[in-house]
Design an enzyme around this catalytic site. Structure first.
Site: not given
Ligand code: AR6
Length: 177
Positions: A16, A39-40
């Protein structure tokens, strides 16, 4: 998993991102900077309201129309173990007139640039754009690896690439060369 490259200056691991004790973690944000899922969402939940407050101030003063794709801004880490959060906006896959790779690379480059400007040297990244934004993970891997290799040769920094699952981390290592 935990693998090291470039004499230990690059760590590829699963976990995480919000657990990382580093100078800065990078947020895969959206252009509103006002939070979201993935992750946001995890960063704002754990980091608390101080991060959102700074994001609102940045929107009001510097980016009234939102942070453009590929750019980065920095805030406090609030209650996170990381001291700072660098917010960047990854490309929504297939929506950038063929510039997806260039914009993904810009996220990593501009995040590191901002870290260096702020005298920060350990930076942990999530896998930007590979969740909600749909970037195929095997396609992102070599782009990210090349960007990171260049950044490590240009700056005295340590980088971590933190994948949410064990299988994402090992798939990255398989596809990055
Ligand atoms: N720690 C590490 N990796 C993570 C975590 C975590 N806690 N949570 C998710 N991931 P995403 P994007 C991974 O969707 O594609 C949001 O709503 C996940 O498995 O977080 O850039 C923003 O507000 C994936 O491989 O980001 C934007 O609207 C990676 O993080 C939009 O999503 C990125 O997934 C951005 O989309």
């Amino acid at each position: 998993m935990h693998e090291e490259f470039f004499d230990g200056r690059l760590i590829v691991k699963s976990g995480d991102l919000t657990d990382e004790t580093v100078d800065a973690i990078v947020n895969a944000a959206n252009s509103t900077l006002l939070g979201g899922g993935g992750v946001d969402g995890a960063i704002h939940r754990r980091g608390g309201p101080a991060i959102l407050k700074e994001c609102r101030d940045i929107r009001a003063t510097r980016y009234p129309d939102g942070l453009p794709t590929g750019e980065a801004v920095i805030t406090t880490g609030g209650n996170l173990p990381a001291r700072h959060v660098i917010h960047t906006v990854g490309p929504i896959y297939g929506m950038n007139a063929g510039r997806d790779a260039e914009l993904l690379e810009a996220c990593y480059r501009n995040s590191v640039k901002l870290a260096v400007e702020n005298d920060l040297s350990t930076i942990a990244f999530p896998s930007i754009s590979t969740g909600a934004y749909g970037y195929p993970k095997h396609e992102a891997a070599p782009i990210v690896f090349r960007a990171v290799a260049d950044l490590l040769s240009d700056h005295s920094i340590e980088l971590r690439l933190v994948f949410f699952s064990e299988s994402d981390a090992s798939s990255f290592v398989q596809h990055c060369a």
